[in-house]
Write a protein that holds these residues in place. Structure first.
Motif, PDB file in Angstrom:
ATOM      1  N   GLY A 379     -15.112 -16.201  12.547  1.00  0.00           N
ATOM      2  CA  GLY A 379     -14.156 -16.759  13.488  1.00  0.00           C
ATOM      3  C   GLY A 379     -12.739 -16.246  13.293  1.00  0.00           C
ATOM      4  O   GLY A 379     -12.520 -15.106  12.883  1.00  0.00           O
ATOM      5  N   THR A 380     -11.764 -17.106  13.575  1.00  0.00           N
ATOM      6  CA  THR A 380     -10.367 -16.697  13.528  1.00  0.00           C
ATOM      7  C   THR A 380      -9.900 -16.354  12.109  1.00  0.00           C
ATOM      8  O   THR A 380      -8.977 -15.554  11.943  1.00  0.00           O
ATOM      9  N   THR A 381     -10.546 -16.934  11.108  1.00  0.00           N
ATOM     10  CA  THR A 381     -10.164 -16.608   9.725  1.00  0.00           C
ATOM     11  C   THR A 381     -10.412 -15.135   9.442  1.00  0.00           C
ATOM     12  O   THR A 381      -9.539 -14.429   8.911  1.00  0.00           O
ATOM     13  N   ALA A 382     -11.619 -14.657   9.782  1.00  0.00           N
ATOM     14  CA  ALA A 382     -11.949 -13.247   9.578  1.00  0.00           C
ATOM     15  C   ALA A 382     -11.098 -12.358  10.476  1.00  0.00           C
ATOM     16  O   ALA A 382     -10.651 -11.277  10.063  1.00  0.00           O
ATOM     17  N   LEU A 383     -10.859 -12.806  11.719  1.00  0.00           N
ATOM     18  CA  LEU A 383     -10.079 -12.003  12.671  1.00  0.00           C
ATOM     19  C   LEU A 383      -8.668 -11.762  12.152  1.00  0.00           C
ATOM     20  O   LEU A 383      -8.197 -10.624  12.101  1.00  0.00           O
ATOM     21  N   TRP A 384      -7.985 -12.834  11.744  1.00  0.00           N
ATOM     22  CA  TRP A 384      -6.601 -12.674  11.293  1.00  0.00           C
ATOM     23  C   TRP A 384      -6.510 -12.026   9.921  1.00  0.00           C
ATOM     24  O   TRP A 384      -5.515 -11.363   9.601  1.00  0.00           O
ATOM     25  N   ALA A 385      -7.557 -12.149   9.117  1.00  0.00           N
ATOM     26  CA  ALA A 385      -7.562 -11.469   7.820  1.00  0.00           C
ATOM     27  C   ALA A 385      -7.552  -9.959   8.006  1.00  0.00           C
ATOM     28  O   ALA A 385      -6.790  -9.241   7.354  1.00  0.00           O
ATOM     29  N   VAL A 386      -8.387  -9.461   8.914  1.00  0.00           N
ATOM     30  CA  VAL A 386      -8.444  -8.010   9.123  1.00  0.00           C
ATOM     31  C   VAL A 386      -7.194  -7.519   9.834  1.00  0.00           C
ATOM     32  O   VAL A 386      -6.704  -6.416   9.572  1.00  0.00           O
ATOM     33  N   VAL A 387      -6.647  -8.325  10.733  1.00  0.00           N
ATOM     34  CA  VAL A 387      -5.400  -7.948  11.407  1.00  0.00           C
ATOM     35  C   VAL A 387      -4.255  -7.865  10.394  1.00  0.00           C
ATOM     36  O   VAL A 387      -3.409  -6.966  10.451  1.00  0.00           O
ATOM     37  N   ALA A 388      -4.235  -8.782   9.427  1.00  0.00           N
ATOM     38  CA  ALA A 388      -3.162  -8.819   8.429  1.00  0.00           C
ATOM     39  C   ALA A 388      -3.168  -7.596   7.523  1.00  0.00           C
ATOM     40  O   ALA A 388      -2.141  -7.268   6.917  1.00  0.00           O
ATOM     41  N   ILE A 389      -4.287  -6.892   7.440  1.00  0.00           N
ATOM     42  CA  ILE A 389      -4.357  -5.704   6.584  1.00  0.00           C
ATOM     43  C   ILE A 389      -3.315  -4.674   7.006  1.00  0.00           C
ATOM     44  O   ILE A 389      -2.725  -3.992   6.167  1.00  0.00           O
ATOM     45  N   GLY A 390      -3.059  -4.576   8.298  1.00  0.00           N
ATOM     46  CA  GLY A 390      -2.058  -3.632   8.782  1.00  0.00           C
ATOM     47  C   GLY A 390      -0.697  -3.853   8.143  1.00  0.00           C
ATOM     48  O   GLY A 390       0.004  -2.902   7.788  1.00  0.00           O
ATOM     49  N   LEU A 391      -0.334  -5.120   7.963  1.00  0.00           N
ATOM     50  CA  LEU A 391       0.961  -5.460   7.377  1.00  0.00           C
ATOM     51  C   LEU A 391       1.063  -4.953   5.944  1.00  0.00           C
ATOM     52  O   LEU A 391       2.129  -4.499   5.505  1.00  0.00           O
ATOM     53  N   PHE A 392      -0.041  -4.998   5.208  1.00  0.00           N
ATOM     54  CA  PHE A 392      -0.017  -4.575   3.805  1.00  0.00           C
ATOM     55  C   PHE A 392      -0.331  -3.089   3.639  1.00  0.00           C
ATOM     56  O   PHE A 392      -0.026  -2.501   2.602  1.00  0.00           O
ATOM     57  N   ASN A 393      -0.942  -2.480   4.658  1.00  0.00           N
ATOM     58  CA  ASN A 393      -1.099  -1.025   4.657  1.00  0.00           C
ATOM     59  C   ASN A 393       0.259  -0.330   4.777  1.00  0.00           C
ATOM     60  O   ASN A 393       0.424   0.815   4.370  1.00  0.00           O
ATOM     61  N   SER A 394       1.190  -1.018   5.354  1.00  0.00           N
ATOM     62  CA  SER A 394       2.455  -0.480   5.839  1.00  0.00           C
ATOM     63  C   SER A 394       3.123   0.544   4.935  1.00  0.00           C
ATOM     64  O   SER A 394       3.362   1.695   5.336  1.00  0.00           O
ATOM     65  N   ILE A 395       3.444   0.161   3.719  1.00  0.00           N
ATOM     66  CA  ILE A 395       4.256   1.038   2.861  1.00  0.00           C
ATOM     67  C   ILE A 395       3.428   2.075   2.102  1.00  0.00           C
ATOM     68  O   ILE A 395       3.981   2.908   1.384  1.00  0.00           O
ATOM     69  N   MET A 396       2.107   2.038   2.269  1.00  0.00           N
ATOM     70  CA  MET A 396       1.256   2.823   1.373  1.00  0.00           C
ATOM     71  C   MET A 396       1.411   4.328   1.545  1.00  0.00           C
ATOM     72  O   MET A 396       1.678   5.050   0.574  1.00  0.00           O
ATOM     73  N   PHE A 397       1.215   4.850   2.760  1.00  0.00           N
ATOM     74  CA  PHE A 397       1.271   6.303   2.922  1.00  0.00           C
ATOM     75  C   PHE A 397       2.617   6.882   2.506  1.00  0.00           C
ATOM     76  O   PHE A 397       2.667   7.809   1.681  1.00  0.00           O
ATOM     77  N   PRO A 398       3.744   6.381   3.041  1.00  0.00           N
ATOM     78  CA  PRO A 398       5.031   6.970   2.634  1.00  0.00           C
ATOM     79  C   PRO A 398       5.326   6.794   1.152  1.00  0.00           C
ATOM     80  O   PRO A 398       5.923   7.680   0.529  1.00  0.00           O
ATOM     81  N   THR A 399       4.901   5.680   0.559  1.00  0.00           N
ATOM     82  CA  THR A 399       5.171   5.457  -0.856  1.00  0.00           C
ATOM     83  C   THR A 399       4.313   6.370  -1.725  1.00  0.00           C
ATOM     84  O   THR A 399       4.809   6.975  -2.687  1.00  0.00           O
ATOM     85  N   ILE A 400       3.023   6.480  -1.398  1.00  0.00           N
ATOM     86  CA  ILE A 400       2.154   7.400  -2.143  1.00  0.00           C
ATOM     87  C   ILE A 400       2.691   8.821  -2.036  1.00  0.00           C
ATOM     88  O   ILE A 400       2.782   9.552  -3.026  1.00  0.00           O
ATOM     89  N   PHE A 401       3.056   9.235  -0.819  1.00  0.00           N
ATOM     90  CA  PHE A 401       3.540  10.596  -0.580  1.00  0.00           C
ATOM     91  C   PHE A 401       4.803  10.870  -1.404  1.00  0.00           C
ATOM     92  O   PHE A 401       4.918  11.918  -2.059  1.00  0.00           O
ATOM     93  N   THR A 402       5.738   9.938  -1.378  1.00  0.00           N
ATOM     94  CA  THR A 402       6.997  10.126  -2.099  1.00  0.00           C
ATOM     95  C   THR A 402       6.776  10.172  -3.607  1.00  0.00           C
ATOM     96  O   THR A 402       7.343  11.021  -4.304  1.00  0.00           O
ATOM     97  N   LEU A 403       5.957   9.269  -4.124  1.00  0.00           N
ATOM     98  CA  LEU A 403       5.658   9.275  -5.558  1.00  0.00           C
ATOM     99  C   LEU A 403       4.960  10.569  -5.970  1.00  0.00           C
ATOM    100  O   LEU A 403       5.221  11.108  -7.044  1.00  0.00           O
ATOM    101  N   ALA A 404       4.086  11.069  -5.122  1.00  0.00           N
ATOM    102  CA  ALA A 404       3.274  12.234  -5.481  1.00  0.00           C
ATOM    103  C   ALA A 404       4.066  13.537  -5.500  1.00  0.00           C
ATOM    104  O   ALA A 404       3.787  14.421  -6.313  1.00  0.00           O
ATOM    105  N   ILE A 405       5.060  13.697  -4.598  1.00  0.00           N
ATOM    106  CA  ILE A 405       5.799  14.969  -4.550  1.00  0.00           C
ATOM    107  C   ILE A 405       7.097  14.904  -5.346  1.00  0.00           C
ATOM    108  O   ILE A 405       7.836  15.887  -5.413  1.00  0.00           O
ATOM    109  N   HIS A 406       7.362  13.772  -5.981  1.00  0.00           N
ATOM    110  CA  HIS A 406       8.613  13.626  -6.730  1.00  0.00           C
ATOM    111  C   HIS A 406       8.684  14.630  -7.876  1.00  0.00           C
ATOM    112  O   HIS A 406       7.774  14.732  -8.699  1.00  0.00           O
TER     113      HIS A 406
END
Length: 477
Positions: A379-406
């Motif tokens: 139901g809505t618990t599973a729906l909003w849980a998967v939608v919320a993943i986007g919020l926590f995905n947010s900083i990952m790519f730019p942060t990984i990229f910056t840390l890796a090429i530093h």
């Protein structure tokens, strides 16, 4: 960054430049690129159910769309790396500006190929068009990501890349709404019969990309190139934090794309929400919109302010704007849920103490919890849980990229090409999740596949991102 002296002429090879200059104008211009490739990439999430409908494809076959798209990242980046090892870095030779123009032109060509693909009603032709389109995006990624980190001080590189990636997420947020309307609703008469509804959206994208190429050409961007210091070796691979970062980008993109590609079909499940494609696109937009909001938060959190209270004021204003917008468009219930998720995001940011590596580790842990809820709740618990993943995905790519090429110095662009190569994770993990869903007959349990990806991301954030070859360290206080 290390290796720069007052007599050094500004260039990428030295990774030093006049950081006293204002690069606001160039950053605004380059940010347009991030919006465009975010829009294009997220259209795949609409294209998958559309072509699955037209060609009667199984889940794993439909996921070949992501394989063709993200496979180009691997192949083009591999050729780029081989060339840089034997002949010297091509982007360093022609300059970042010209590299961006080449990428835009190739991407526009791929968009044009959608027209004959729809005419011939060939799934293979669509995959070819996607490969060409993604080849152009790959070149853009190799040129634009390190370009952003170079335009300013290294201490705020993660913040700048988060800000430009926030505009990338704006593209991914509006793409499901615009693309969903044009492909599923605006062409209702042909929606079931053929793929004609994809023609005009992709021709429009081709025109926009070519206009952007012209705009970049006439814009006054700083010319940063090798300046005679081009080297032909595989020196980037000596950096442990880069090698582990390559694996981390693979895992992150694979996990993120697998989740986003499955959402429309996930929302259709009767035990979740029973939504059709037209209704599901709104929650897909919430997923990518969360990434945009989180990246704005990340850009502010990882930036440097003279007054620390300013950081909290700006983040509060962002939250207020999001709440008012959600309330105006969707209503009080959605607005309150979104606000609650933003507060949770802020708490995790505090746990990370606004340090890039710690924040990455805690965000990955949060996504793992949300994926467990997605896999076993209803139901809505599973729906909003998967939608919320986007919020926590947010900083990952730019942060990984910056840390890796530093601290990569003359190998910065080469390291960037290796990281972009790792985006091939988006070609491999989604079909794997699709296969697990087909074999098990349980789409929800297939979300355990990306969960394994985020386990590695958490490791990289807490342990693997610490440089061994440079004195300066983004991961220390």
């Amino acid at each position: 960054m290390a290796g720069t002296s007052p007599q050094t002429k500004p260039n990428v090879a030295a990774t030093g430049h006049d950081t006293t200059k204002s690069y606001t104008g160039p950053l605004v211009t380059v940010t347009l690129l991030f919006f465009m490739w975010g829009f294009i990439t997220c259209l795949n999430d609409i294209l998958i159910p559309k072509l699955q409908q037209v060609f009667t494809l199984q889940n794993w076959q439909a996921m070949l769309i992501q394989t063709a798209f993200f496979g180009a990242y691997f192949i083009i980046s591999l050729f780029y790396f081989i060339f840089s090892v034997t002949k010297g870095d091509p982007i360093m030779r022609i300059g970042y500006k010209n590299g961006i123009i080449v990428g835009l032109t190739v991407a526009a060509t791929g968009c044009v190929l959608f027209y004959p693909a729809a005419d011939t009603q060939s799934y293979g032709f669509f995959l070819l068009a996607l490969f060409v389109l993604a080849s152009g995006i790959t070149i853009l990624q190799i040129a634009a990501n390190p370009y952003v980190t170079i335009l300013g001080t290294p201490e705020t590189a993660a913040s700048r890349l988060n800000m430009t990636q926030a505009l990338n997420s704006l593209g991914t947020t509006v793409a499901p709404l615009i693309g969903g309307y044009l492909i599923f609703e605006g062409a209702e008469a042909v929606a079931e019969a053929n793929a004609d509804s994809v023609k005009m959206p992709y021709l429009g994208l081709a025109g926009a990309l070519l206009l952007l190429a012209v705009f970049i050409k006439v814009s006054r961007l700083p010319h940063i190139s090798g300046e005679g210091k081009i080297v032909a070796d595989a020196g980037a691979l000596k950096y442990r934090h880069l090698v582990l970062g390559i694996i981390c980008i693979f895992m992150y993109v694979g996990g993120e794309v697998a989740i986003g590609s499955t959402l429309i079909n996930f929302f259709k499940l009767p035990e979740i929400a029973g939504l059709d494609e037209a209704e599901g696109k709104h929650y897909l937009a919430f997923y990518w919109g969360g990434a945009m909001i989180g990246r704005f938060f990340g850009a502010v959190a990882l930036a440097q302010f003279r007054n620390s209270n300013t950081k909290y004021i700006v983040m509060g204003l962002i939250a207020a704007v999001v709440f008012v917008t959600m309330f105006s468009v969707y209503g009080l219930n959605e607005a309150l849920i979104t606000l609650g998720l933003i507060v949770l995001n802020f708490v995790v940011l505090l746990m990370g103490r606004f340090l890039p590596n710690r924040t990455l580790g805690f965000f990955a842990g949060a996504v793992m919890v949300l994926l467990l809820i997605t896999s076993f709740a209803e139901g809505t618990t599973a729906l909003w849980a998967v939608v919320a993943i986007g919020l926590f995905n947010s900083i990952m790519f730019p942060t990984i990229f910056t840390l890796a090429i530093h601290g990569l110095g003359v190998h910065t662009s080469q390291g960037s090409s290796l990281l972009v190569m790792a985006i091939v994770g988006g070609a491999i993990i989604p079909p794997l999740q699709g296969y697990i869903a087909d074999v098990s007959g349980n789409l929800q349990l297939s979300f355990l596949v990306p969960l394994a990806c985020y386990l590695y991301i958490m490791y990289y954030g807490f342990f693997g991102s610490k440089p061994k070859h440079v004195e300066a360290d983004l991961t220390t206080e």
